[in-house]
Design a protein around this motif. Structure first.
Motif, short mmCIF file in Angstrom:
data_model
loop_
_atom_site.label_atom_id
_atom_site.label_comp_id
_atom_site.label_asym_id
_atom_site.label_seq_id
_atom_site.Cartn_x
_atom_site.Cartn_y
_atom_site.Cartn_z
N HIS A 60 0.84 -1.20 0.00
CA HIS A 60 0.00 0.00 0.00
C HIS A 60 0.87 1.25 0.00
O HIS A 60 1.83 1.35 0.79
N GLY A 61 0.55 2.18 -0.87
CA GLY A 61 1.24 3.48 -0.87
C GLY A 61 2.58 3.50 -1.57
O GLY A 61 3.20 4.56 -1.70
N GLU A 62 3.04 2.34 -2.06
CA GLU A 62 4.37 2.29 -2.69
C GLU A 62 4.33 2.87 -4.11
O GLU A 62 3.37 2.66 -4.84
N ARG A 63 5.37 3.59 -4.49
CA ARG A 63 5.47 4.11 -5.86
C ARG A 63 6.62 3.39 -6.57
O ARG A 63 7.77 3.49 -6.15
N VAL A 64 6.28 2.69 -7.65
CA VAL A 64 7.23 1.81 -8.32
C VAL A 64 7.34 2.23 -9.79
O VAL A 64 6.33 2.31 -10.49
N GLY A 65 8.55 2.47 -10.25
CA GLY A 65 8.79 2.78 -11.66
C GLY A 65 8.94 1.49 -12.45
O GLY A 65 9.48 0.50 -11.95
N LEU A 66 8.48 1.51 -13.71
CA LEU A 66 8.61 0.35 -14.59
C LEU A 66 9.34 0.79 -15.86
O LEU A 66 8.85 1.65 -16.59
N VAL A 67 10.52 0.20 -16.06
CA VAL A 67 11.41 0.61 -17.13
C VAL A 67 11.68 -0.57 -18.04
O VAL A 67 11.79 -1.70 -17.58
N GLY A 68 11.83 -0.30 -19.33
CA GLY A 68 12.21 -1.34 -20.29
C GLY A 68 12.08 -0.79 -21.69
O GLY A 68 11.32 0.16 -21.91
N PRO A 69 12.81 -1.36 -22.64
CA PRO A 69 12.78 -0.83 -24.00
C PRO A 69 11.40 -0.95 -24.65
O PRO A 69 10.53 -1.67 -24.15
N ASN A 70 11.20 -0.28 -25.76
CA ASN A 70 9.97 -0.41 -26.54
C ASN A 70 9.69 -1.89 -26.79
O ASN A 70 10.59 -2.64 -27.19
N GLY A 71 8.48 -2.29 -26.52
CA GLY A 71 8.08 -3.67 -26.79
C GLY A 71 8.46 -4.65 -25.68
O GLY A 71 8.22 -5.85 -25.81
N ALA A 72 9.03 -4.17 -24.59
CA ALA A 72 9.45 -5.08 -23.50
C ALA A 72 8.26 -5.72 -22.80
O ALA A 72 8.37 -6.82 -22.26
N GLY A 73 7.13 -5.01 -22.78
CA GLY A 73 5.94 -5.59 -22.16
C GLY A 73 5.32 -4.77 -21.05
O GLY A 73 4.47 -5.26 -20.30
N PRO A 79 -1.75 9.38 -1.53
CA PRO A 79 -1.49 8.26 -0.62
C PRO A 79 -1.46 6.91 -1.32
O PRO A 79 -1.02 5.92 -0.76
N GLN A 80 -1.93 6.87 -2.58
CA GLN A 80 -2.10 5.60 -3.25
C GLN A 80 -0.79 4.97 -3.71
O GLN A 80 0.19 5.66 -3.97
N ALA A 81 -0.83 3.63 -3.86
CA ALA A 81 0.26 2.93 -4.54
C ALA A 81 0.14 3.19 -6.03
O ALA A 81 -0.96 3.39 -6.55
N MET A 82 1.29 3.21 -6.72
CA MET A 82 1.25 3.37 -8.17
C MET A 82 2.42 2.65 -8.82
O MET A 82 3.50 2.54 -8.22
N ILE A 83 2.17 2.14 -10.03
CA ILE A 83 3.26 1.64 -10.86
C ILE A 83 3.28 2.55 -12.08
O ILE A 83 2.25 2.81 -12.71
N VAL A 84 4.45 3.09 -12.37
CA VAL A 84 4.58 4.12 -13.39
C VAL A 84 5.53 3.65 -14.48
O VAL A 84 6.74 3.52 -14.25
N ALA A 85 5.00 3.36 -15.67
CA ALA A 85 5.84 2.97 -16.80
C ALA A 85 6.30 4.24 -17.51
O ALA A 85 5.48 5.11 -17.82
N SER A 86 7.61 4.34 -17.75
CA SER A 86 8.08 5.56 -18.40
C SER A 86 9.46 5.38 -19.00
O SER A 86 10.26 4.56 -18.53
N HIS A 87 9.72 6.16 -20.06
CA HIS A 87 11.08 6.28 -20.60
C HIS A 87 11.74 7.54 -20.07
O HIS A 87 12.88 7.84 -20.43
N ASP A 88 11.01 8.30 -19.26
CA ASP A 88 11.51 9.56 -18.70
C ASP A 88 12.15 9.23 -17.34
O ASP A 88 11.50 9.22 -16.30
N MET A 89 13.46 8.93 -17.39
CA MET A 89 14.15 8.41 -16.20
C MET A 89 14.21 9.44 -15.07
O MET A 89 14.14 9.09 -13.90
N GLU A 90 14.38 10.71 -15.43
CA GLU A 90 14.44 11.75 -14.39
C GLU A 90 13.09 11.83 -13.67
O GLU A 90 13.03 12.04 -12.45
N PHE A 91 12.03 11.69 -14.44
CA PHE A 91 10.67 11.70 -13.88
C PHE A 91 10.53 10.56 -12.86
O PHE A 91 10.08 10.76 -11.73
N LEU A 92 10.97 9.38 -13.26
CA LEU A 92 10.87 8.22 -12.36
C LEU A 92 11.74 8.40 -11.13
O LEU A 92 11.33 8.05 -10.02
#
Ligand SMILES: Nc1ncnc2c1ncn2[C@@H]1O[C@H](COP(=O)(O)OP(=O)(O)OP(=O)(O)O)[C@@H](O)[C@H]1O
Ligand SMILES: [Mg+2]
Length: 239
Positions: free
Chosen positions: A29-42, A181-194
């Motif tokens: 709960h409440g965790e913020r997780v970045g998701l990184v990977g090349p185009n087409g990684a999934g 307060p929410q948990a989120m998973i954030v997919a991005s190519h914007d590394m500074e943002f993550l």
């Protein structure tokens, strides 16, 4: 207890090859997780699977205390699509943003209050009656984010939320999401943002989870990043 738990999860599209295999991880709960990977990684495929729009090919997903089954959508999970045009469909902005809250069966005054608050948080106040196809790219992106916020879900899946945003709106979004307060998973190519937003990062490539750990360790690991077609963000490279 974890909010989301993946156990040996395999994902893919019907009639296509497996996109990712053997995913085992959990999000609290409440965790913020970045998701990184090349185009087409999934990344987007994973989001569709977690959101129950695509069936898992193997393994299990537990969310909010129950197994996730394709087609049975949880009101406690909201996704912001990579392509805003896949998400926005109501005649006006206000109706679109209100949709998720209305779908929860909330009383009309509560729907209206949440909608106003989400529009305000995303700096869209004043555009309520605008047809969604007449919004700018960045306004559409923020409309999608407002449409997720209005549900006040326990988990938000944000697919490239900073794409199409100008620098001021990108900064606003970081501040907004950091304050939730929410948990989120954030997919991005914007590394500074993550880096600004997520203490933890997942790296996927070659059909598997390649790294899961502190954002600074993963995004700052030049060899790891290069192996997976990524670059260390300038703010870490400069140190
Ligand atoms: N609707 C679909 N039907 C069939 N295959 C798809 C579909 N959408 C994506 N794919 C395939 O699934 C794989 C994973 O794609 P996905 O969109 O999940 O990647 P991604 O990590 O989100 O990439 P990007 O960074 O470009 O958004 C790719 O091989 C892609 O071609
Ligand atoms: Mg994608």
């Amino acid at each position: 207890m974890s909010l989301l738990a993946l156990q040996d999860l395999g994902i893919g599209w019907p009639d296509g090859p497996r996109v990712l295999d053997g995913l085992t991880l959990s999000v609290v709960h409440g965790e913020r997780v970045g998701l990184v990977g090349p185009n087409g990684a999934g990344k987007s495929t994973l989001f569709q699977t977690l959101a129950a729009t695509l069936p898992a090919r193997a393994g299990q997903i537990h969310f909010d205390g129950a197994p996730v089954q394709a087609g049975r959508f949880s009101p406690n999970l909201a996704m912001v699509f990579q392509n805003a045009d896949d998400q926005l469909f109501c005649p006006t902005l206000a109706e679109d943003v209100a949709y998720g809250a209305r779908n929860l069966g909330l009383p009309a005054p509560e729907v209206a209050a949440r909608t106003d608050q989400a529009l305000d948080a995303c700096e869209l106040t004043g555009l309520e009656d605008r047809p969604v196809h007449k919004l700018s790219g960045g306004e559409k992106r923020r409309a999608c984010i407002a449409g997720a916020l209005v549900m006040r879900p326990a988990l938000m899946l944000l697919d490239e939320p900073s794409a199409a945003l100008d620098l001021r709106q990108r900064r606003n979004l970081i501040d907004l999401l950091r304050g939730l307060p929410q948990a989120m998973i954030v997919a991005s190519h914007d590394m500074e943002f993550l880096l600004d937003l997520c203490p933890r990062v997942l790296l996927i490539d070659d059909g598997r989870l390649c790294a899961d750990g502190p954002a600074r360790d993963i995004l700052g690991d030049a060899a790891l990043m290069a192996r997976h077609g990524q670059e260390v963000p300038a703010s870490l490279a400069a140190r």
